[in-house]
Scaffold this motif. Structure first.
Motif, PDB file in Angstrom:
ATOM      1  N   ASP A 155       0.830  -1.202   0.000  1.00 33.52           N
ATOM      2  CA  ASP A 155       0.000   0.000   0.000  1.00 33.52           C
ATOM      3  C   ASP A 155       0.870   1.260   0.000  1.00 33.52           C
ATOM      4  OD1 ASP A 155      -2.072  -1.771   0.123  1.00 33.52           O
ATOM      5  OD2 ASP A 155      -2.470  -1.472   2.263  1.00 33.52           O
ATOM      6  N   GLU A 159       0.969   4.244  -2.885  1.00 35.46           N
ATOM      7  CA  GLU A 159       0.711   5.647  -2.554  1.00 35.46           C
ATOM      8  C   GLU A 159       1.866   6.535  -3.019  1.00 35.46           C
ATOM      9  OE1 GLU A 159      -0.397   8.422   1.347  1.00 35.46           O
ATOM     10  OE2 GLU A 159      -0.288   6.229   1.514  1.00 35.46           O
ATOM     11  N   ARG A 170      -5.107  11.319  -1.013  1.00 38.00           N
ATOM     12  CA  ARG A 170      -5.872  11.155   0.221  1.00 38.00           C
ATOM     13  C   ARG A 170      -6.244   9.683   0.312  1.00 38.00           C
ATOM     14  NH1 ARG A 170     -10.028  16.407   0.126  1.00 38.00           N
ATOM     15  NH2 ARG A 170      -8.407  18.002  -0.221  1.00 38.00           N
ATOM     16  N   GLY A 171      -5.593   9.001   1.244  1.00 39.03           N
ATOM     17  CA  GLY A 171      -5.745   7.562   1.336  1.00 39.03           C
ATOM     18  C   GLY A 171      -6.803   7.142   2.348  1.00 39.03           C
ATOM     19  N   GLN A 172      -7.394   5.978   2.100  1.00 45.32           N
ATOM     20  CA  GLN A 172      -8.393   5.394   3.002  1.00 45.32           C
ATOM     21  C   GLN A 172      -8.100   3.898   3.084  1.00 45.32           C
ATOM     22  OE1 GLN A 172     -12.424   6.018   1.813  1.00 45.32           O
ATOM     23  NE2 GLN A 172     -13.308   4.841   3.480  1.00 45.32           N
ATOM     24  N   SER A 173      -7.576   3.468   4.252  1.00 41.44           N
ATOM     25  CA  SER A 173      -7.171   2.080   4.419  1.00 41.44           C
ATOM     26  C   SER A 173      -8.388   1.164   4.498  1.00 41.44           C
ATOM     27  CB  SER A 173      -6.316   1.936   5.681  1.00 41.44           C
ATOM     28  OG  SER A 173      -6.002   0.579   5.920  1.00 41.44           O
ATOM     29  N   HIS A 174      -8.204  -0.078   4.028  1.00 39.98           N
ATOM     30  CA  HIS A 174      -9.268  -1.078   4.100  1.00 39.98           C
ATOM     31  C   HIS A 174      -9.227  -1.886   5.386  1.00 39.98           C
ATOM     32  CE1 HIS A 174      -9.347  -1.129  -0.609  1.00 39.98           C
ATOM     33  NE2 HIS A 174      -9.705   0.035  -0.095  1.00 39.98           N
ATOM     34  N   VAL A 180      -5.912  -0.377   0.036  1.00 40.00           N
ATOM     35  CA  VAL A 180      -6.117   1.024   0.317  1.00 40.00           C
ATOM     36  C   VAL A 180      -6.807   1.666  -0.879  1.00 40.00           C
ATOM     37  CG1 VAL A 180      -3.857   1.698  -0.586  1.00 40.00           C
ATOM     38  CG2 VAL A 180      -4.976   3.153   1.103  1.00 40.00           C
ATOM     39  N   THR A 181      -7.673   2.633  -0.588  1.00 45.70           N
ATOM     40  CA  THR A 181      -8.307   3.443  -1.619  1.00 45.70           C
ATOM     41  C   THR A 181      -7.614   4.796  -1.652  1.00 45.70           C
ATOM     42  OG1 THR A 181     -10.444   2.353  -1.335  1.00 45.70           O
ATOM     43  CG2 THR A 181     -10.443   4.495  -2.415  1.00 45.70           C
ATOM     44  N   LEU A 182      -7.122   5.170  -2.807  1.00 46.97           N
ATOM     45  CA  LEU A 182      -6.393   6.424  -2.960  1.00 46.97           C
ATOM     46  C   LEU A 182      -7.202   7.366  -3.840  1.00 46.97           C
ATOM     47  CD1 LEU A 182      -2.791   5.043  -3.636  1.00 46.97           C
ATOM     48  CD2 LEU A 182      -3.775   5.736  -1.456  1.00 46.97           C
ATOM     49  N   TRP A 183      -7.618   8.494  -3.272  1.00 46.67           N
ATOM     50  CA  TRP A 183      -8.289   9.523  -4.047  1.00 46.67           C
ATOM     51  C   TRP A 183      -7.218  10.443  -4.609  1.00 46.67           C
ATOM     52  CZ3 TRP A 183     -13.237   8.586  -4.938  1.00 46.67           C
ATOM     53  CH2 TRP A 183     -13.956   7.816  -4.014  1.00 46.67           C
ATOM     54  N   TRP A 201      -7.703   1.831  -6.627  1.00 45.97           N
ATOM     55  CA  TRP A 201      -8.018   0.743  -5.705  1.00 45.97           C
ATOM     56  C   TRP A 201      -6.791  -0.180  -5.705  1.00 45.97           C
ATOM     57  CZ3 TRP A 201     -12.365  -0.503  -2.745  1.00 45.97           C
ATOM     58  CH2 TRP A 201     -12.454  -1.808  -2.282  1.00 45.97           C
TER      59      TRP A 201
END
Length: 282
Positions: A155, A159, A170-174, A180-183, A201
């Motif tokens: 991850d 990033e 702007r990351g959002q961990s699973h 991780v979801t990276l915007w 994704w």
């Protein structure tokens, strides 16, 4: 001036270099104060004094350097009275109409150049020095490296890889499931906009190929933000059905080969930074 032996060049000491630096600083301060004295006449004496001090220090340093370099030649360094003391005397000029040396006189170049002595029986030739081995090349990215990284390290690599591409992340961990979801936000976007340019994704999916089912969460994220572009990054491989589904829905698939190709396009410094993240070194 420091006196050296004939044939050796005098190098300025640390004290001389310090005085030279102080002289340059004094010149700069003096010039500044003289310029400011146009508005405040009280600064004129201080500026003139600082400028004079700087000129003296710098000039003394330069004179010492010139004198030191002028006496590098041992013949120029040796004073004439020293030659008289050892009986050399002043050079004698040839008689009128005669040359100082016969035209066929050989020039003793071996007296000026110190050629190495040829090896003899009593003095064996020195063995050639061994050439040092070339420096060990730094490790590079290989497909097997993806099998050695953890989910968190993968991850972090993803990033950093997208950040090197010029995006604000702007990351959002699973969570414990990994991934991780990276915007991805464009740095050239207008101020005040909070809409991402794309979404990525990222997940390993070790030991199994990525199919259509694994791409549905990414497609839902794209539709929730009305995004036309999305990226799925994985260290695994993708099935043919997943590739067709991704192509029809604006999803860019980055499998193991795609990630290696993208990393290869980065600079050597960026590649080493990604390699450090893959090994858990931040």
């Amino acid at each position: 001036m420091v006196v050296s032996k004939p044939g050796t060049q005098v190098k300025p000491s640390a004290v001389h270099r310090s005085l030279f630096a102080i002289g340059l600083l004094a010149v700069a301060i003096g010039m500044t104060l003289l310029v400011m004295s146009g508005r405040d006449r009280s600064l004129l004496p201080a500026g003139a004094a600082a400028l004079l001090l700087g000129v003296v220090l710098v000039g003394s340093y330069l004179i010492n350097r010139l004198q030191a370099e002028a006496f590098v030649d041992p013949l120029a360094f040796e004073p004439p009275w020293s030659k008289l003391a050892r009986g050399a005397g002043p050079p004698r000029l040839p008689a009128p109409g005669k040359l100082a040396a016969a035209p066929s006189t050989a020039f003793a170049i071996d007296k000026l150049i110190d050629f190495p002595a040829a090896p003899t029986a009593s003095r064996p030739a020195q063995p050639a020095r061994s050439v040092p081995p070339p420096p060990v090349a730094q490790a590079s990215w290989t497909p097997a490296l993806f099998d050695q990284v953890s989910a968190q390290q993968f991850d972090a690599v993803c990033e950093a890889l997208f950040a090197q591409g010029g995006f604000e992340i702007r990351g959002q961990s699973h969570g414990t499931a990994g991934g991780v979801t990276l915007w991805l936000y464009s740095r050239n976007a207008q101020q005040g906009t909070d809409s991402p340019a794309a979404v990525a994704w990222c997940k390993q999916w070790s030991g199994q190929p990525v199919g259509v089912r694994e791409l549905h969460p990414l497609l839902d994220l794209m539709r929730s933000r009305q995004l036309k572009r999305g990226t799925c990054a994985t260290s695994s491989i993708c099935s043919e059905n997943a590739r067709k589904f991704a192509k029809d829905n604006g999803i860019n698939l980055l499998d193991r080969a795609g990630l290696l190709a993208l990393i290869a396009g980065r600079t050597p410094v960026q590649q080493q930074a990604l390699l450090a993240l893959a090994r858990g070194k931040r």
